[in-house]
Design an enzyme around this catalytic site. Structure first.
Site, PDB file in Angstrom:
ATOM      1  CD  GLU A 161     -18.893  29.918  13.675  1.00  0.00           C
ATOM      2  OE1 GLU A 161     -18.405  30.966  14.123  1.00  0.00           O
ATOM      3  OE2 GLU A 161     -18.218  28.932  13.349  1.00  0.00           O
ATOM      4  CB  CYS A 173     -14.172  25.849  12.675  1.00  0.00           C
ATOM      5  SG  CYS A 173     -13.077  24.504  12.265  1.00  0.00           S
ATOM      6  N   GLY A 213      -9.947  31.339  15.164  1.00  0.00           N
ATOM      7  CA  GLY A 213     -11.016  31.781  16.058  1.00  0.00           C
ATOM      8  C   GLY A 213     -12.152  32.360  15.241  1.00  0.00           C
ATOM      9  CE  LYS A 248      -4.967  35.134  24.182  1.00  0.00           C
ATOM     10  NZ  LYS A 248      -6.172  34.509  24.773  1.00  0.00           N
ATOM     11  CD  GLU A 285      -7.172  28.689   8.345  1.00  0.00           C
ATOM     12  OE1 GLU A 285      -8.299  28.545   7.832  1.00  0.00           O
ATOM     13  OE2 GLU A 285      -6.167  28.942   7.672  1.00  0.00           O
TER      14      GLU A 285
END
Ligand code: NAD
Length: 503
Positions: free
Chosen positions: A392, A290, A233, A180, A256
């Site tokens: 973040e 990331c 994600g 996906k 992750e």
């Protein structure tokens, strides 16, 4: 590749070797550098499509598992040749769809290619162990078995390489897959699956379902017949995936997630190298990696000199058209990302930051139709609990934080809920060893940016950045289980640990 002003790309699911237009609603994607341009429309898959894809994968599993590992590897060889042949075209699609500058988009295609080449190369490598038994007539083996059906849920910011980090090891080991892709970047995901088909992967071995996260993504993550969910994600979504896996007896997951990575500039650092490493870490991909450095920790004695040079370099870089050769980086991915970054810029001010550079929203003629925000650089004295230096942001937003000694540098580095990437800039071998051993991270660097992975290494993090199942080369541990297999060559039964076998 069309620079579409109207819909050009037509998305389809790929289930059981069939391309399917899908029924019902479709969603569309826009060019982040020109948001008035629709790029494509895609079927909005949900429970029914995911279920059909999982059934196809389950059905294909026994035969794919029994296919020789060498043969499975050869499919990857064919895939590598196809990616090689289409590199430029794939890079253009990727740059258009996610706004990465062309040179970086190309590097991502090459990274995906490297993963496929690595997977092919490992097909002929040993896969298990032969171990001695305490009973001389026994042979012991440690063998890996594929876990079954692997769900692959991926982010928009590495829409080609990250799916390959997951699909590659999963398929080589004999699992079958349902992929996906992110709803922001479905086209490059679909192009990748079309190459898998062309490379000769049998029907059902790889399936593609388009859709949005809360529908197709959630249906895949919670499907009872999926054995492993591999996810890359945000932490928020990863936490839901971990919860869903924990509620299902046989399911495991490899997640992750996000980070608040940092470059640490020590008292003895080469300042020019440090400034360049920090700049690449903070602003490549417009801060949307990331591993992007949301923080640069700088020894107080060097702070002013470093900050001056860093801001000077930051003023020089250009965020612009992904296809313009002088663009250092492109736009943000969407309007929500623009809002988030601008809110964090304001929050930094509210938390007492001294702003050194504020690019603001870029709205001149070149940028007016894209999601562009310029670099935001600020000095922040460390205090526990400051949100902007712990959370973040995922944009061109970076805090320069002074520290007094190595103990304080390590304490600040570790004071976030994340632990993904760390770079230390120093000329002192004792010092980098200290940071290497005391900081929480999955990827560490010395005298380099904190970005720049290679596929034959593990890629993962600790704390909220990962659940201890790194991706890329290391994914093999998440998508196989190790079995112990013992064979007796004696004519009678002999038990280990001196236990009697008398009946
Ligand atoms: P995201 O979490 O919003 O989406 C990732 C994927 O999850 C998408 O395919 C999305 O459709 C799907 N999804 C969303 N909600 C879901 C749900 N409820 N159930 C199942 N699936 C769902 O992330 P994003 O915005 O695409 O990517 C950016 C994030 O990814 C950042 O936090 C970044 O740090 C992280 N990231 C991490 C790594 C890593 O290796 N650690 C690499 C790249 C990106």
């Amino acid at each position: 590749m069309t620079s579409a002003t109207t819909t050009a790309w037509e998305g389809r699911h790929y289930i059981q070797g069939q391309w399917q237009a899908g029924r019902g609603e479709r969603f569309s994607t826009v060019d982040p550098a020109h948001f008035d341009r629709v790029l494509g429309t895609y079927p909005r898959g949900g429970v029914a499509e995911v279920d059909a894809a999982v059934r196809a994968a389950r059905q294909a599993f026994p035969s794919w598992r029994r296919t020789s590992r060498i043969r499975r590897g050869e499919c990857f060889d064919a895939l590598a040749r196809l990616i090689h042949q289409h590199t430029d075209q794939l890079a253009e699609v990727l740059a258009r769809e996610c706004g990465k500058v062309l040179d970086e988009a190309r590097a991502e295609i090459v990274e995906g290619l490297h993963m496929v080449q690595y997977v092919f190369g490992t097909a002929r490598q040993p896969t298990g162990l032969v171990v001695d038994s305490e009973i001389e007539e026994k042979d012991l083996y440690v063998r890996r078995k594929p876990r079954g059906v692997v769900g692959v849920i991926t982010p928009w910011n590495f829409p080609f390489a990250v799916p390959l980090w997951m699909l590659g090891p999963s398929l080589l080991e004999g699992n079958t897959t349902v992929f996906k892709p992110s709803e922001e970047t479905p086209e490059i995901g679909q192009r990748l699956v079309a190459l898998f088909e062309q490379a000769g992967f049998p029907p059902g071995v790889i399936n593609l379902v388009h859709g949005v996260g809360e529908e197709a993504g959630a249906a895949l993550a919670t499907h009872p017949d999926v054995d492993v969910v591999t996810f890359t994600g945000s932490y928020e979504v990863g936490a839901k995936i971990r919860l869903a896996a924990a509620q299902c007896d046989h399911k495991t997951c490899a997640c992750e997630m996000g980070s608040k990575s940092a470059v640490i500039v020590c008292q003895d650092a080469d300042l020019e190298l440090a400034a360049r490493a920090a700049l690449l870490s903070a602003f490549k991909t417009t801060g949307q990696r990331c591993v992007s450095a949301g923080r640069v920790l700088v020894h107080r004695d060097r702070f002013d000199a470093f900050a001056e040079r860093f801001v000077e370099l930051a003023r020089r870089i250009r965020f612009g058209d992904p296809f313009a050769p002088d663009s250092f980086a492109g736009p943000l991915i969407n309007e929500a990302a623009v809002t988030k970054v601008l809110q964090y810029n304001q929050l930094a001010r509210d938390e007492g930051a001294t702003v050194l550079l504020d690019g603001g929203r870029l709205d001149d003629a070149e940028h007016a139709h894209g999601y562009y925000v310029g670099p935001f650089v600020y000095r922040q004295e460390y205090r526990p609990g400051l949100r902007t230096i712990r959370e973040e942001v995922f944009g061109p937003h970076v805090a320069l934080i002074p520290f007094d000694d190595d103990e304080m540098g390590i304490r600040i580095y570790n004071d976030t809920p994340y632990g993904l990437s760390m770079a230390v800039v120093t000329e002192d071998y004792r010092r980098w060893r200290l940071y290497r051993d005391e900081c929480d991270y999955g990827m560490g660097y010395v005298n380099l940016p904190c970005i720049g992975a290679e596929v034959h290494l593990p890629f993962g993090g600790v704390k909220r950045s990962g659940n201890g199942q790194p991706s890329a080369a290391a994914l093999v541990d998440a998508v196989t289980h190790k079995t112990a297999f013992t064979v007796n060559h004696a004519r009678e039964i002999k038990m280990a640990q001196g236990m009697s076998s008398d009946v």
